[in-house]
Design a protein around this motif. Sequence first.
Motif, PDB file in Angstrom:
ATOM      1  N   GLU A 144       0.820  -1.178  -0.054  1.00  0.00           N
ATOM      2  CA  GLU A 144       0.181  -0.094   0.049  1.00  0.00           C
ATOM      3  C   GLU A 144       1.075   1.392  -0.060  1.00  0.00           C
ATOM      4  O   GLU A 144       0.760   2.205  -0.866  1.00  0.00           O
ATOM      5  CB  GLU A 144      -1.054  -0.115   1.269  1.00  0.00           C
ATOM      6  N   ARG A 145       1.998   1.398   0.964  1.00  0.00           N
ATOM      7  CA  ARG A 145       2.838   2.512   0.976  1.00  0.00           C
ATOM      8  C   ARG A 145       3.587   2.775  -0.143  1.00  0.00           C
ATOM      9  O   ARG A 145       3.583   3.627  -0.901  1.00  0.00           O
ATOM     10  CB  ARG A 145       3.595   2.490   1.994  1.00  0.00           C
ATOM     11  N   ALA A 146       3.973   1.338  -1.047  1.00  0.00           N
ATOM     12  CA  ALA A 146       4.504   1.543  -2.182  1.00  0.00           C
ATOM     13  C   ALA A 146       3.951   2.361  -3.258  1.00  0.00           C
ATOM     14  O   ALA A 146       4.284   3.114  -3.986  1.00  0.00           O
ATOM     15  CB  ALA A 146       5.200   0.308  -2.612  1.00  0.00           C
ATOM     16  N   GLU A 205      -2.679   1.686   6.877  1.00  0.00           N
ATOM     17  CA  GLU A 205      -1.502   2.520   6.105  1.00  0.00           C
ATOM     18  C   GLU A 205      -2.607   3.455   5.229  1.00  0.00           C
ATOM     19  O   GLU A 205      -2.189   4.503   5.092  1.00  0.00           O
ATOM     20  CB  GLU A 205      -0.937   1.607   5.336  1.00  0.00           C
ATOM     21  N   ARG A 206      -3.562   2.959   4.465  1.00  0.00           N
ATOM     22  CA  ARG A 206      -4.142   3.868   3.634  1.00  0.00           C
ATOM     23  C   ARG A 206      -5.014   4.920   4.351  1.00  0.00           C
ATOM     24  O   ARG A 206      -4.759   5.937   3.865  1.00  0.00           O
ATOM     25  CB  ARG A 206      -5.325   2.966   2.893  1.00  0.00           C
ATOM     26  N   ALA A 207      -5.247   4.713   5.377  1.00  0.00           N
ATOM     27  CA  ALA A 207      -5.997   5.833   6.429  1.00  0.00           C
ATOM     28  C   ALA A 207      -4.809   6.814   6.943  1.00  0.00           C
ATOM     29  O   ALA A 207      -5.059   8.145   6.664  1.00  0.00           O
ATOM     30  CB  ALA A 207      -6.609   5.166   7.669  1.00  0.00           C
ATOM     31  N   ASP A 208      -4.038   6.231   7.181  1.00  0.00           N
ATOM     32  CA  ASP A 208      -2.551   7.311   7.501  1.00  0.00           C
ATOM     33  C   ASP A 208      -2.274   8.192   6.486  1.00  0.00           C
ATOM     34  O   ASP A 208      -2.042   9.272   6.365  1.00  0.00           O
ATOM     35  CB  ASP A 208      -1.561   6.217   8.097  1.00  0.00           C
ATOM     36  N   ASN A 209      -2.237   7.420   5.025  1.00  0.00           N
ATOM     37  CA  ASN A 209      -1.707   8.336   3.802  1.00  0.00           C
ATOM     38  C   ASN A 209      -2.959   9.258   3.404  1.00  0.00           C
ATOM     39  O   ASN A 209      -2.504  10.389   3.460  1.00  0.00           O
ATOM     40  CB  ASN A 209      -1.759   7.256   2.893  1.00  0.00           C
ATOM     41  N   ASN A 256      -5.099   6.265  14.963  1.00  0.00           N
ATOM     42  CA  ASN A 256      -4.868   5.133  14.182  1.00  0.00           C
ATOM     43  C   ASN A 256      -3.571   4.524  14.371  1.00  0.00           C
ATOM     44  O   ASN A 256      -3.478   3.223  14.357  1.00  0.00           O
ATOM     45  CB  ASN A 256      -4.759   6.044  12.567  1.00  0.00           C
ATOM     46  N   ASN A 257      -2.506   5.342  14.616  1.00  0.00           N
ATOM     47  CA  ASN A 257      -1.299   4.730  15.202  1.00  0.00           C
ATOM     48  C   ASN A 257      -1.400   3.738  16.233  1.00  0.00           C
ATOM     49  O   ASN A 257      -0.840   2.660  16.397  1.00  0.00           O
ATOM     50  CB  ASN A 257      -0.179   5.645  15.458  1.00  0.00           C
ATOM     51  N   ALA A 258      -2.362   4.409  17.294  1.00  0.00           N
ATOM     52  CA  ALA A 258      -2.433   3.551  18.575  1.00  0.00           C
ATOM     53  C   ALA A 258      -3.319   2.321  18.236  1.00  0.00           C
ATOM     54  O   ALA A 258      -3.047   0.983  18.744  1.00  0.00           O
ATOM     55  CB  ALA A 258      -3.673   4.370  19.417  1.00  0.00           C
TER      56      ALA A 258
END
Lengths: 464, 303
Positions: free
Chosen positions: B6-8, B158-162, B289-291
């Motif tokens: 996802e990050r890539a 990861e997507r939410a973080d992005n 989200n990180n938690a």
Amino acid sequence: MDGYGEGIRAPYAILGPWLADQSTGALKRKQQEADSIFRRLGITFSVYGTENALERLIPFDLVPRIISAAEWRQLERGIEQRVRALNAFLFDIYHRQEIVRAGRVPADLVNCNAAFLPAMIGFAPPKNVYSHIVGVDIVRVGEDEFYVLEDNLRTPSGVSYMLENREAMMHIFPELFARHRIAPVNDYPEILRQTLEAVAPAGCQGDPCLAVLTPGIHNSAYFEHSFLADQMGAELVEGQDLFVADGQLFMRTTQGRQQVDVIYRRIDDTFLDPLTFRPDSLLGVSGLIDLYRAGRVTIVNAPGAGLADDKAIYSYVPDIVEFYTGQKPILKNVPTWRCSEAEDLAYVRDHLAELVVKEVHGSGGYGMLVGPTASKAEIAAFSKKLEADPGNYIAQPTLALSTCPAFTKSGVAPRHVDLRPYVLVSDRIRITPGGLTRVALKKGSLVVNSSQGGGTKDTWILQD
Amino acid sequence: MSRYVERAENMARLAEVGFRIALTPDTSAGHQEDWRSMLTSAGIIDDFLERHGEISQEAALDFLLFDPDNPSSVRSCIRAARTNARTVRTSITRDMWEAMNSTYLAFEAINPATITDARLPAFIDWTRERTSLFRGALLNTLLRRDNYYFSQIGGFVERADNTVRILDVKYYLLLPSNQSVGGDFDTYQWETILRSVSAHRSYRHVFHDQYKPRNVAEFLILRPEMPRSLRFCYDWLDELAGGLCDFYGTSGSAKSKIEDMRGYLKAMKMDAVFQMGLHEFLVDFRARNNALTVAISDDYNFG
């Protein structure tokens, strides 16, 4: 041969040397890359009457056509003036016909014209706009000399090529974009949407519902219809998806009916409504015109707008511009002899071998005589047709069209081009800085139509 | 593994958007500000400045795509995903492994010097095709057991973080007080934001309107049908966490955290977000989200 004819013009100062540095092999690879992009996008057209034929690509030429900011400003002013005048002309024709009373345009030419729709008499479309989406075909014959070949006021096509040619060029030649200041064209769908919304019926509550009306998947321009609907976030519909009920236009959806406020139609006038026009039409919607006249739905472009781009009216456009704007036309018309007038006919008769003679209502390059390339027998045969019905013909000189470099089988070489900028009209007139450049890919040919070996190329308007 | 893939993809997309902007006529010297905001969106601006000192397009693209010392570069993500895939080779399918491994091999065989500007768009297209291939292989072939759920949960966190990072970089443009709607400059900014999450076309199908800051924010935060919105991510996370609990027959703190977040997003209105302050909302969201990642590690003994 470098493809520039008589030296490189200023807007090509960066492109010229760059192009000269590219090997033929490298350009060929880029050409293949471009073709595969267009295939992948599905920007293809099917050829009528050939059942199993492959979907075809309109040839794309890699070399962009470049227009300087100053040249574009002049074009823009001229186009705006012309489009404003033509819309005013249409309003006048369907109302008081002042221009006919003033004797500037013959009454017969208007009232007996097949494109004149009596159903539109006395009706004023929203904001008095008849032609909202206009494609003006322009050729260049000298340094600052542009001629208008024709005004397309009905349903001009090709804008999807303008947009996708740009995408493809950004994909395959990004380095060229970094080295030029090229005006972007990608807000065209957004401005088209705004244009359609601006002419929604006065009684429309909230966000108007917009729909693109297509003849269907077998139409050669179907890609463009679906493309524009997608880009605008509008609905794509066929006539069978629409119906009139309770004094409104509706489309069928999976959740019942939904009201439609503005129709961007990509079908011809006479197919719009079998109750008003051709009774055998399956493409349109019964009762649409009554609804339109009642102001319940807006049809874009307005029915009857084609009157103003008729070839017989064309020769009067300079008068039309002066009559409604009070100014001299900025863009020139190609000099035109009207064979309906004795003096003109006499001239045409004597100069058939030098002239291009066209049918007044013809299009697509059919039924015309290109004097300089025609045989004696062809000229003789055509002259008989001309004498039988002179009023059906106009004649124009063959123009020394400008050339642009193009990438051909034998390397980069000059080819003749024309230009169709796209104009959007609502309460104001907006012209996308760019357009569709068509190129005659056959050596020496002046015919840019895709059916006769024509292709397209990206068009760059440079910014100061 | 899904998280790295996802990050890539997100990094490749940011590189694409930055590159595209750089092709439009310049508003700042060498589009430095545009690249700065891309790198900030990617969360790697500090690392970048430490390494390169000054922003240039060449350095930015290299850092986003190829730099092995940037743990978020496409190269690093693909390497990490492939290492993960090898580690758990027996619990992923052959289709997934081949998609992952062939992507890795092809990427490693590329000499970054050959990815000139002229070849960059095709290269980024290729990268996105490869990540789609992996995702498709996973959805089509992987048993719906614990490793499926973990993999997908990682991907959606990861997507939410992005999405949060992209919004936060531009949050000041999205405030309702920003009234200069419709100018060329704004339209271009909104389009950039939406393009970086491949949503510039779908936006019009949802809003039937030109780009407006309030709509853009709503689209990426609250819209359940937008596959990159925070709401969408948490709808999925809830499903996935539910699947995981059913599979193990237990529940944990992660599940209840996800349920809380989903309920919170479902009830949220844009007015409330703006009242709270868009930036504050995003910062708070990101922390929660990180938690979640920590809670999952705790619940399932990943530590």
